[in-house]
Design a protein around this motif. Structure first.
Motif, short mmCIF file in Angstrom:
data_model
loop_
_atom_site.label_atom_id
_atom_site.label_comp_id
_atom_site.label_asym_id
_atom_site.label_seq_id
_atom_site.Cartn_x
_atom_site.Cartn_y
_atom_site.Cartn_z
N ALA A 90 -8.26 -21.49 8.47
CA ALA A 90 -9.29 -21.47 8.43
C ALA A 90 -9.64 -20.08 7.70
CB ALA A 90 -9.93 -21.65 9.70
N THR A 91 -8.73 -19.09 7.77
CA THR A 91 -9.45 -18.12 6.90
C THR A 91 -8.67 -17.56 6.50
OG1 THR A 91 -7.66 -16.41 8.44
CG2 THR A 91 -10.49 -16.36 9.44
N SER A 92 -7.46 -18.31 5.75
CA SER A 92 -6.74 -18.25 4.52
C SER A 92 -7.72 -18.50 3.60
CB SER A 92 -5.03 -18.50 4.55
OG SER A 92 -4.40 -17.45 5.55
N ALA A 98 -13.97 -16.75 14.43
CA ALA A 98 -12.91 -15.98 13.39
C ALA A 98 -13.40 -15.90 11.72
CB ALA A 98 -11.22 -16.91 13.04
N MET A 99 -14.31 -17.12 12.19
CA MET A 99 -14.72 -16.77 9.51
C MET A 99 -15.92 -15.23 9.94
SD MET A 99 -14.04 -19.12 8.54
CE MET A 99 -14.14 -19.38 6.79
N LYS A 100 -16.82 -15.31 10.60
CA LYS A 100 -17.43 -13.85 11.26
C LYS A 100 -16.70 -13.50 10.59
CE LYS A 100 -22.05 -12.99 12.79
NZ LYS A 100 -22.49 -13.28 14.37
N PHE A 117 -4.57 -11.35 8.85
CA PHE A 117 -4.49 -12.57 8.02
C PHE A 117 -4.93 -12.15 6.68
CE2 PHE A 117 -1.34 -14.23 11.23
CZ PHE A 117 -0.82 -14.60 9.80
N GLY A 118 -6.46 -11.72 7.13
CA GLY A 118 -7.09 -11.24 6.28
C GLY A 118 -5.84 -10.23 4.67
N MET A 119 -5.25 -8.93 6.28
CA MET A 119 -4.65 -8.43 4.97
C MET A 119 -3.92 -9.37 3.79
SD MET A 119 -1.90 -5.65 6.30
CE MET A 119 -0.96 -6.98 6.66
N SER A 120 -3.27 -10.01 5.36
CA SER A 120 -1.45 -10.79 4.24
C SER A 120 -1.81 -11.47 3.03
CB SER A 120 -0.81 -11.61 5.67
OG SER A 120 0.02 -12.01 4.95
N ASN A 121 -3.72 -12.04 3.59
CA ASN A 121 -3.54 -13.30 2.38
C ASN A 121 -4.45 -12.34 0.73
OD1 ASN A 121 -6.84 -14.58 4.27
ND2 ASN A 121 -4.14 -15.37 3.79
N ARG A 122 -4.36 -10.62 1.40
CA ARG A 122 -4.72 -10.40 0.22
C ARG A 122 -3.53 -9.25 -0.79
NH1 ARG A 122 -8.31 -10.41 3.51
NH2 ARG A 122 -11.15 -10.34 2.29
N LEU A 123 -2.80 -9.05 0.21
CA LEU A 123 -1.05 -8.75 -0.45
C LEU A 123 -0.20 -10.09 -1.00
CD1 LEU A 123 0.66 -6.84 2.71
CD2 LEU A 123 0.07 -6.23 0.48
N ALA A 124 -0.60 -11.16 -0.82
CA ALA A 124 0.07 -12.18 -1.18
C ALA A 124 -1.25 -12.96 -2.31
CB ALA A 124 -0.25 -14.08 0.33
N ASN A 125 -1.58 -12.42 -2.52
CA ASN A 125 -2.48 -13.04 -3.68
C ASN A 125 -2.75 -11.73 -4.89
OD1 ASN A 125 -3.78 -15.25 -3.05
ND2 ASN A 125 -5.72 -14.49 -2.48
N VAL A 126 -2.11 -10.58 -4.39
CA VAL A 126 -1.98 -9.82 -5.65
C VAL A 126 -0.38 -9.57 -5.40
CG1 VAL A 126 -1.30 -7.02 -5.61
CG2 VAL A 126 -3.50 -7.76 -4.30
N THR A 127 0.19 -9.95 -4.33
CA THR A 127 1.44 -10.31 -5.11
C THR A 127 2.40 -11.62 -5.93
OG1 THR A 127 2.56 -11.28 -2.95
CG2 THR A 127 2.31 -8.66 -3.26
#
Length: 189
Positions: A77-79, A128-130, A166-176
């Motif tokens: 959901a958050t990803s 989690a979304m909040k 996973f907010g951090m993970s999402n950002r790394l996945a997007n940048v890479t």
């Protein structure tokens, strides 16, 4: 198989990695039949790889009041709201397997509010979304809602930590530009 690169950054060969990282990647390959791209992409920076997966494992593999499927629901959901294709696809596959439900990951990813989840899981996902989008607004009312659904303070911490990690993970996945493995798309269906 897709010929597209899995990252915009250099991806090391497993044979060139420190022994502990190579062993972990090979163990995952043996268990799943393929190497999830996240392992190869993050291996570009070995110290960060170790820290990332240590925290990942501490959050996602621990016993507790949240099931492993519920933990994956939070990730999916958050990803989605963070527009992370890799994590929605990869953790969607894991969610389908852990929930033993071929539909749930797509439902949660597209619109968790319409997904076939319990009221307890809906409260968990709302929180989690909040945390993912407006953590500065979290207050006692949010904690009261969780308590009304039999979540403890430790559960609230787990939900928040998973959303934040996973907010951090999402950002790394997007940048890479991390690409999901083709294998993930059909797992658990």
């Amino acid at each position: 198989m897709n010929a597209q690169p899995i990252s915009r950054f250099p991806v090391p060969d497993i044979a060139d990695l420190p022994k502990d990282i190579a062993e972990r990647i090979l163990a995952v390959q043996e268990k799943s039949g393929f190497v999830p791209n996240v392992f190869l992409v993050l291996a570009h920076r070995p110290d960060e790889f170790r820290a990332f997966f240590a925290y990942h494992d501490a959050l996602m593999d621990k016993p507790g009041n949240l099931t492993k499927a519920e933990r994956e629901m939070i990730v999916v959901a958050t990803s989605n709201i963070n527009q992370c294709q890799y994590c929605v696809v990869a953790h969607g596959a894991i969610l389908r397997i852990r929930a033993k439900d071929p539909l749930i990951a797509d439902q949660v990813a597209i619109n968790y509010r319409k997904a076939d989840v319990t009221p307890r899981q809906m409260a968990m996902l709302d929180f989690a979304m909040k945390v993912s989008q407006r953590a500065y607004e979290v207050d006692e009312e949010d904690m009261d809602v969780l308590k009304a659904h039999d979540f403890t303070e430790e559960d609230a911490w787990d939900i928040a930590a998973i959303a934040a990690f996973f907010g951090m993970s999402n950002r790394l996945a997007n940048v890479t530009s991390m690409r999901p493995n083709d294998e993930f798309y059909s797992l658990g269906r």
